[in-house]
Design an enzyme around this catalytic site. Structure first.
Site, mmCIF file in Angstrom:
data_model
loop_
_atom_site.group_PDB
_atom_site.id
_atom_site.type_symbol
_atom_site.label_atom_id
_atom_site.label_comp_id
_atom_site.label_asym_id
_atom_site.label_seq_id
_atom_site.Cartn_x
_atom_site.Cartn_y
_atom_site.Cartn_z
ATOM 1 N N GLY A 33 5.931 12.122 -11.864
ATOM 2 C CA GLY A 33 6.060 10.899 -11.195
ATOM 3 C C GLY A 33 7.695 10.476 -11.175
ATOM 4 C CD1 TRP A 88 9.058 5.033 -16.409
ATOM 5 C CD2 TRP A 88 10.990 5.787 -16.198
ATOM 6 N NE1 TRP A 88 9.821 4.494 -17.501
ATOM 7 C CE2 TRP A 88 11.101 4.971 -17.484
ATOM 8 C CE3 TRP A 88 12.197 6.486 -15.811
ATOM 9 C CZ2 TRP A 88 12.305 4.719 -18.349
ATOM 10 C CZ3 TRP A 88 13.365 6.035 -16.626
ATOM 11 C CH2 TRP A 88 13.424 5.332 -17.956
ATOM 12 N N GLY A 89 8.646 9.649 -14.890
ATOM 13 C CA GLY A 89 8.557 10.662 -15.694
ATOM 14 C C GLY A 89 9.624 11.727 -15.411
ATOM 15 C CE LYS A 104 7.037 -4.038 -14.116
ATOM 16 N NZ LYS A 104 7.088 -3.071 -13.063
ATOM 17 N N GLY A 146 3.770 14.847 -16.751
ATOM 18 C CA GLY A 146 3.685 13.867 -15.628
ATOM 19 C C GLY A 146 5.114 14.122 -14.720
ATOM 20 N NE ARG A 148 11.529 -13.106 -5.747
ATOM 21 C CZ ARG A 148 11.478 -14.431 -6.102
ATOM 22 N NH1 ARG A 148 11.864 -14.558 -7.296
ATOM 23 N NH2 ARG A 148 11.137 -15.255 -5.242
ATOM 24 C CG ASN A 149 13.291 -7.109 -6.998
ATOM 25 O OD1 ASN A 149 13.836 -7.038 -6.086
ATOM 26 N ND2 ASN A 149 13.515 -8.068 -7.984
ATOM 27 C CB ALA A 198 12.603 5.959 -11.467
#
Length: 403
Positions: free
Chosen positions: A44, A46-47, A279, A42, A288-289, A229
């Site tokens: 994306g 973060w990956g 989360k 993957g 937020r964020n 990330a």
């Protein structure tokens, strides 16, 4: 290589990097000349960043480790994205020089002019993640054939969204039928599924992976934290926890830890996964964020656009909204209402979750309606819900698959 500085500014050889690699190799039973094979499944944000962090830290030990990333082929880069990518390239002297040396710069010129089409797997090899164009990564070794990527991998990183995890690992299991050794799997996915039969319970990505592949839970870990990330790759301070069995979590925490990326370890795998999914729900709700929540609040996105957004990929919090609401709406989980003398489903005490469900899943309310849930002074004081949680009224181990 001792003390040498690489293009991204990282220093190798001076902080025990090779020793950490050798330690993990020994634990996995690797002999001299036998590559430790790591693949991230993957691509994306973060990956891709996770694979790039490993490549930056360990990729120069070519005789000891092989780090690759898999993504599906065929995803085209549209003209506007190619133009933006060209601007990013030309704003970064180090990236520009790298592409010129690799004889890869001309194709980005042609793509900007509309004279050729770029593909996501093609630009990933040059260090560009389609979901994170403004953060160039190091060049990555990209594989587009899933069987080739995973069949003999020692460590497999799950970088696909939770909504795709089961499907991808069911395919992977077909390639592992004759495998003798058991791989180690690190899941980055944040999200859950709700199973309502025979009893209401949560199914996490690591449980999906174990069910799909037959890999024992001892060899499956979860890595997560409150991080973005691109910030991690730009060396802003970040921390995360790797959760799972004692055999693997401590050596992997040591292997993954970097000066700007602190990795702790914890034994409570499922709870950390659930909190990661939760989360995402409240990041959307509070805005937020959370880019998606902010865009919804501004009216620049609508739920009708779906949960896969151009330039961002899958917004995993949307599926988690549906799963948590369905789970917490079950009468069998009812709790005492703090003011009214009656039993209610837990979802009745979660106003933000209720509104998000009606906005994102049922499409019954306009996006701006979430503000009413945040402002409504008639709702129960959050302090009362905390007191209820402390009294264990909400804590049901069976929801997490625990006895």
């Amino acid at each position: 290589m001792v003390g040498s500085v690489h293009m991204n500014g990282s220093v190798h050889g001076a902080n025990g990097t090779e020793e950490r690699l050798d330690e993990l190799r020994r634990l996995l039973g690797k002999s001299e000349g036998d590559l430790l094979k790591i693949v991230s499944v993957g691509a994306g944000a973060w990956g891709s960043v996770f694979a790039a962090l490993l490549q930056d830290a360990y990729g120069h030990f070519r005789e000891k480790v092989q780090i690759r990333i898999w993504r599906r082929p065929g995803r085209m880069v549209d003209r506007s994205t190619a133009e933006h990518l060209f601007e990013v390239i030309n704003s970064r002297e180090d990236v520009l020089r790298r592409l010129i040396r690799r004889c890869a710069y001309l194709k980005y010129v042609e793509a900007r002019l509309g004279d050729r089409t770029l593909y996501a797997d093609e630009i990933l090899k040059d260090g560009f993640c389609l979901n994170m164009i403004e953060t160039p990564l190091c060049p990555l070794k990209v594989v587009t054939n899933l069987q080739e990527a995973v069949w003999d991998a020692d460590i497999v990183v799950n970088g696909v969204p939770s909504t795709e995890t089961r499907e991808v690992f069911e395919e992977i299991s077909e390639y592992w039928k004759e495998r003798i050794s058991v791989p180690v799997i690190i899941s980055l996915a944040k999200g859950i599924e709700a199973s309502l039969d025979p009893i209401p319970r949560i199914i996490t990505p690591t449980q999906m992976i174990s069910s799909a592949t037959g890999v024992p839970t001892e060899n499956i870990l979860y890595l997560g934290g409150p991080n973005i990330a691109s910030e991690i790759y730009n060396k802003e301070y970040a921390n995360a926890r790797i959760c799972g069995s004692n055999k693997w979590r401590k050596p992997l925490a040591k292997f993954l830890r970097q000066p700007h990326f602190i990795v702790w370890d914890n034994s409570d795998l499922v709870t950390h996964e659930v909190m990661g999914g939760l989360k995402n729900v409240y990041a959307i709700g509070a805005g937020r964020n959370a880019w998606y929540g902010q865009m919804l609040a501004k009216g620049e996105l609508s739920p009708d656009m779906g949960d896969s957004i151009k330039g961002k990929g899958m917004i995993q919090g949307i599926s988690a909204v549906g799963a948590f609401f369905e789970l917490l709406s079950q009468p069998s989980l009812s709790v005492q209402h703090p003011e009214e003398n009656k039993q209610v489903a837990p979802a009745e005490l979660c106003p933000i979750l209720k509104r998000l469900y009606r906005i994102l899943i049922k499409r019954e309310l306009p996006v701006r309606d979430i503000l009413q849930a945040l402002r409504d002074e008639t709702m129960n004081d959050p302090r009362e819900r905390i007191e209820m949680a402390q009294s264990h009224a909400f804590y049901r181990p069976s929801l997490l698959g625990k006895p």
